[in-house]
Design a protein around this motif. Structure first.
Motif, PDB file in Angstrom:
ATOM      1  N   THR A 108       0.828  -1.206   0.000  1.00 11.88           N
ATOM      2  CA  THR A 108       0.000   0.000   0.000  1.00 11.88           C
ATOM      3  C   THR A 108       0.863   1.258   0.000  1.00 11.88           C
ATOM      4  O   THR A 108       0.602   2.215  -0.748  1.00 11.88           O
ATOM      5  CB  THR A 108      -0.938   0.012   1.224  1.00 11.88           C
ATOM      6  OG1 THR A 108      -1.794  -1.135   1.171  1.00 11.88           O
ATOM      7  CG2 THR A 108      -1.791   1.274   1.236  1.00 11.88           C
ATOM      8  N   VAL A 109       1.903   1.251   0.829  1.00 12.67           N
ATOM      9  CA  VAL A 109       2.827   2.396   0.866  1.00 12.67           C
ATOM     10  C   VAL A 109       3.503   2.575  -0.493  1.00 12.67           C
ATOM     11  O   VAL A 109       3.616   3.696  -1.012  1.00 12.67           O
ATOM     12  CB  VAL A 109       3.894   2.188   1.961  1.00 12.67           C
ATOM     13  CG1 VAL A 109       5.000   3.233   1.840  1.00 12.67           C
ATOM     14  CG2 VAL A 109       3.267   2.255   3.342  1.00 12.67           C
ATOM     15  N   LEU A 110       3.949   1.460  -1.071  1.00 12.59           N
ATOM     16  CA  LEU A 110       4.637   1.503  -2.364  1.00 12.59           C
ATOM     17  C   LEU A 110       3.746   2.115  -3.438  1.00 12.59           C
ATOM     18  O   LEU A 110       4.168   3.016  -4.177  1.00 12.59           O
ATOM     19  CB  LEU A 110       5.050   0.082  -2.767  1.00 12.59           C
ATOM     20  CG  LEU A 110       5.637  -0.098  -4.175  1.00 12.59           C
ATOM     21  CD1 LEU A 110       6.936   0.688  -4.315  1.00 12.59           C
ATOM     22  CD2 LEU A 110       5.865  -1.574  -4.462  1.00 12.59           C
ATOM     23  N   VAL A 111       2.520   1.627  -3.540  1.00 12.02           N
ATOM     24  CA  VAL A 111       1.620   2.068  -4.611  1.00 12.02           C
ATOM     25  C   VAL A 111       1.074   3.474  -4.372  1.00 12.02           C
ATOM     26  O   VAL A 111       1.004   4.276  -5.305  1.00 12.02           O
ATOM     27  CB  VAL A 111       0.458   1.065  -4.764  1.00 12.02           C
ATOM     28  CG1 VAL A 111      -0.576   1.590  -5.746  1.00 12.02           C
ATOM     29  CG2 VAL A 111       0.979  -0.281  -5.238  1.00 12.02           C
ATOM     30  N   GLU A 112       0.695   3.769  -3.130  1.00 15.51           N
ATOM     31  CA  GLU A 112       0.043   5.056  -2.860  1.00 15.51           C
ATOM     32  C   GLU A 112       1.012   6.209  -2.627  1.00 15.51           C
ATOM     33  O   GLU A 112       0.702   7.358  -2.961  1.00 15.51           O
ATOM     34  CB  GLU A 112      -0.888   4.907  -1.658  1.00 15.51           C
ATOM     35  CG  GLU A 112      -2.058   3.962  -1.900  1.00 15.51           C
ATOM     36  CD  GLU A 112      -3.016   3.908  -0.730  1.00 15.51           C
ATOM     37  OE1 GLU A 112      -2.748   4.604   0.289  1.00 15.51           O
ATOM     38  OE2 GLU A 112      -4.033   3.194  -0.810  1.00 15.51           O
ATOM     39  N   ASP A 113       2.178   5.915  -2.046  1.00 15.85           N
ATOM     40  CA  ASP A 113       3.076   7.005  -1.646  1.00 15.85           C
ATOM     41  C   ASP A 113       4.402   7.066  -2.406  1.00 15.85           C
ATOM     42  O   ASP A 113       5.082   8.087  -2.358  1.00 15.85           O
ATOM     43  CB  ASP A 113       3.386   6.900  -0.147  1.00 15.85           C
ATOM     44  CG  ASP A 113       2.133   6.960   0.708  1.00 15.85           C
ATOM     45  OD1 ASP A 113       1.165   7.620   0.284  1.00 15.85           O
ATOM     46  OD2 ASP A 113       2.111   6.332   1.782  1.00 15.85           O
ATOM     47  N   VAL A 114       4.778   5.976  -3.066  1.00 17.38           N
ATOM     48  CA  VAL A 114       6.117   5.939  -3.664  1.00 17.38           C
ATOM     49  C   VAL A 114       6.094   5.990  -5.193  1.00 17.38           C
ATOM     50  O   VAL A 114       6.746   6.836  -5.804  1.00 17.38           O
ATOM     51  CB  VAL A 114       6.886   4.678  -3.199  1.00 17.38           C
ATOM     52  CG1 VAL A 114       8.257   4.613  -3.852  1.00 17.38           C
ATOM     53  CG2 VAL A 114       7.015   4.663  -1.674  1.00 17.38           C
ATOM     54  N   LEU A 115       5.379   5.079  -5.822  1.00 18.00           N
ATOM     55  CA  LEU A 115       5.399   4.988  -7.281  1.00 18.00           C
ATOM     56  C   LEU A 115       4.809   6.232  -7.947  1.00 18.00           C
ATOM     57  O   LEU A 115       3.772   6.736  -7.546  1.00 18.00           O
ATOM     58  CB  LEU A 115       4.625   3.755  -7.736  1.00 18.00           C
ATOM     59  CG  LEU A 115       5.274   2.397  -7.406  1.00 18.00           C
ATOM     60  CD1 LEU A 115       4.322   1.260  -7.758  1.00 18.00           C
ATOM     61  CD2 LEU A 115       6.594   2.227  -8.151  1.00 18.00           C
ATOM     62  N   ARG A 116       5.515   6.689  -8.962  1.00 20.82           N
ATOM     63  CA  ARG A 116       5.096   7.859  -9.723  1.00 20.82           C
ATOM     64  C   ARG A 116       5.027   7.517 -11.212  1.00 20.82           C
ATOM     65  O   ARG A 116       5.510   6.480 -11.638  1.00 20.82           O
ATOM     66  CB  ARG A 116       6.085   9.019  -9.503  1.00 20.82           C
ATOM     67  CG  ARG A 116       6.163   9.512  -8.061  1.00 20.82           C
ATOM     68  CD  ARG A 116       4.896  10.266  -7.670  1.00 20.82           C
ATOM     69  NE  ARG A 116       4.964  10.794  -6.311  1.00 20.82           N
ATOM     70  CZ  ARG A 116       4.534  10.167  -5.235  1.00 20.82           C
ATOM     71  NH1 ARG A 116       4.006   8.951  -5.355  1.00 20.82           N
ATOM     72  NH2 ARG A 116       4.615  10.718  -4.041  1.00 20.82           N
ATOM     73  N   VAL A 117       4.446   8.412 -11.990  1.00 20.75           N
ATOM     74  CA  VAL A 117       4.359   8.219 -13.436  1.00 20.75           C
ATOM     75  C   VAL A 117       5.761   8.014 -14.012  1.00 20.75           C
ATOM     76  O   VAL A 117       6.689   8.778 -13.705  1.00 20.75           O
ATOM     77  CB  VAL A 117       3.698   9.447 -14.109  1.00 20.75           C
ATOM     78  CG1 VAL A 117       3.721   9.288 -15.628  1.00 20.75           C
ATOM     79  CG2 VAL A 117       2.266   9.608 -13.624  1.00 20.75           C
ATOM     80  N   GLY A 118       5.919   6.959 -14.834  1.00 23.25           N
ATOM     81  CA  GLY A 118       7.209   6.683 -15.449  1.00 23.25           C
ATOM     82  C   GLY A 118       8.057   5.706 -14.663  1.00 23.25           C
ATOM     83  O   GLY A 118       9.082   5.226 -15.164  1.00 23.25           O
ATOM     84  N   ASP A 119       7.651   5.374 -13.427  1.00 25.27           N
ATOM     85  CA  ASP A 119       8.405   4.409 -12.620  1.00 25.27           C
ATOM     86  C   ASP A 119       8.131   2.982 -13.092  1.00 25.27           C
ATOM     87  O   ASP A 119       7.159   2.721 -13.808  1.00 25.27           O
ATOM     88  CB  ASP A 119       8.021   4.534 -11.143  1.00 25.27           C
ATOM     89  CG  ASP A 119       8.556   5.799 -10.502  1.00 25.27           C
ATOM     90  OD1 ASP A 119       9.412   6.449 -11.118  1.00 25.27           O
ATOM     91  OD2 ASP A 119       8.107   6.135  -9.390  1.00 25.27           O
ATOM     92  N   THR A 120       8.994   2.077 -12.663  1.00 28.96           N
ATOM     93  CA  THR A 120       8.859   0.666 -13.016  1.00 28.96           C
ATOM     94  C   THR A 120       8.846  -0.181 -11.756  1.00 28.96           C
ATOM     95  O   THR A 120       9.671   0.018 -10.862  1.00 28.96           O
ATOM     96  CB  THR A 120      10.018   0.200 -13.921  1.00 28.96           C
ATOM     97  OG1 THR A 120       9.979   0.947 -15.145  1.00 28.96           O
ATOM     98  CG2 THR A 120       9.900  -1.283 -14.254  1.00 28.96           C
ATOM     99  N   LEU A 121       7.897  -1.114 -11.699  1.00 28.73           N
ATOM    100  CA  LEU A 121       7.793  -2.053 -10.580  1.00 28.73           C
ATOM    101  C   LEU A 121       8.245  -3.423 -11.064  1.00 28.73           C
ATOM    102  O   LEU A 121       7.731  -3.942 -12.062  1.00 28.73           O
ATOM    103  CB  LEU A 121       6.353  -2.122 -10.083  1.00 28.73           C
ATOM    104  CG  LEU A 121       6.054  -3.148  -8.985  1.00 28.73           C
ATOM    105  CD1 LEU A 121       6.866  -2.845  -7.729  1.00 28.73           C
ATOM    106  CD2 LEU A 121       4.565  -3.179  -8.663  1.00 28.73           C
ATOM    107  N   ILE A 122       9.188  -4.029 -10.345  1.00 32.35           N
ATOM    108  CA  ILE A 122       9.730  -5.335 -10.729  1.00 32.35           C
ATOM    109  C   ILE A 122       9.309  -6.386  -9.707  1.00 32.35           C
ATOM    110  O   ILE A 122       9.495  -6.212  -8.501  1.00 32.35           O
ATOM    111  CB  ILE A 122      11.274  -5.295 -10.804  1.00 32.35           C
ATOM    112  CG1 ILE A 122      11.730  -4.218 -11.776  1.00 32.35           C
ATOM    113  CG2 ILE A 122      11.826  -6.661 -11.213  1.00 32.35           C
ATOM    114  CD1 ILE A 122      13.237  -3.999 -11.776  1.00 32.35           C
ATOM    115  N   ILE A 123       8.728  -7.477 -10.195  1.00 31.08           N
ATOM    116  CA  ILE A 123       8.386  -8.616  -9.334  1.00 31.08           C
ATOM    117  C   ILE A 123       8.930  -9.878  -9.991  1.00 31.08           C
ATOM    118  O   ILE A 123       9.144  -9.924 -11.199  1.00 31.08           O
ATOM    119  CB  ILE A 123       6.866  -8.743  -9.117  1.00 31.08           C
ATOM    120  CG1 ILE A 123       6.137  -8.884 -10.456  1.00 31.08           C
ATOM    121  CG2 ILE A 123       6.328  -7.556  -8.339  1.00 31.08           C
ATOM    122  CD1 ILE A 123       4.637  -9.077 -10.321  1.00 31.08           C
ATOM    123  N   THR A 124       9.175 -10.899  -9.192  1.00 31.21           N
ATOM    124  CA  THR A 124       9.767 -12.121  -9.744  1.00 31.21           C
ATOM    125  C   THR A 124       8.742 -12.974 -10.482  1.00 31.21           C
ATOM    126  O   THR A 124       8.995 -13.459 -11.584  1.00 31.21           O
ATOM    127  CB  THR A 124      10.397 -12.971  -8.630  1.00 31.21           C
ATOM    128  OG1 THR A 124       9.385 -13.291  -7.646  1.00 31.21           O
ATOM    129  CG2 THR A 124      11.539 -12.230  -7.959  1.00 31.21           C
TER     130      THR A 124
END
Length: 218
Positions: A53-69
């Motif tokens: 929730t913190v990652l999605v709501e407070d950290v990630l911004r337009v143009g960012d990339t999220l990496i999962i395995t």
């Protein structure tokens, strides 16, 4: 533009290390600067998770990339996974799933529209398939857990589904003989053994089924 990792495990007995190492290794090989990796130890049934929730709501911004395995590290409910991926796409966040090579292509850099469309189609099909597999695995696990609890209940190892037996029946039988011999009252024995009334009378019923000859003395 920043890169973030996310990894989730379902239980405290599992370890986060493998996923963290895999994400870091990928970033090192691709010469990607990884800002940080967010982790949760929680079920994948829904997205009510503190760190995510913190990652999605407070950290990630337009143009960012999220990496999962793997896609099931994101979640195990197909509809919730697809909904979350759409949300991130609308937010302008790219998602890279290491187990799905098609998600590793940066489509925004492709000039061939036909090739781009083909990869997008394949990518969507693979995500749909892997999301279905993640949910099927979760449902299979839940089914096995329910079957295991039911088997324990039928064997008399659980006095109620999900709750261990308060006392072994054999131990109860030995103690209940004191009631049969009128050495203690039922209320005294129930208090000594710390049993609720319903549990006590369930054990009592089992006792008389095993030793029907003592019914005559009741």
């Amino acid at each position: 533009m920043a890169y973030y990792g996310y990894h989730r495990i379902s239980t405290k007995e599992q370890h986060l290390d493998r996923g963290i190492i895999e994400i870091k290794r990928f970033c090192e090989n691709q010469k990607i600067k990884l800002e940080s990796i967010f982790t949760d130890k929680i079920t994948g049934k829904n997205f009510d998770r503190p760190r995510y929730t913190v990652l999605v709501e407070d950290v990630l911004r337009v143009g960012d990339t999220l990496i999962i395995t793997e896609l099931d590290r994101l979640g195990r409910n197909k509809q919730e996974i697809l909904k979350q991926l759409r949300f991130l796409e609308e937010k302008g966040v790219r998602v890279m799933v290491l187990e799905l090579p098609t998600t590793l292509f940066d489509l925004s850099q492709m000039e061939n529209n036909l090739a781009k469309m083909m990869i997008e189609t394949i990518n969507n099909m693979m995500i749909e398939l892997y999301a279905s597999m993640a949910q099927a695995e979760m449902e299979k696990k839940e089914k096995r857990q329910k079957e295991g609890m039911e088997a324990k209940r039928l064997r008399g190892e659980w006095d109620e589904v999900g709750r261990p037996r308060a006392i072994e029946q054999e131990k109860f039988n030995q103690e209940f003989m004191r009631v049969v011999q009128k050495k203690v009252t039922p209320t005294q024995l129930q208090r000594e053994l710390g049993l609720t009334s319903s549990t006590y009378y369930r054990y009592r019923k089992n006792f008389y089924e095993i030793f029907p000859e003592f019914l005559q003395s009741v």
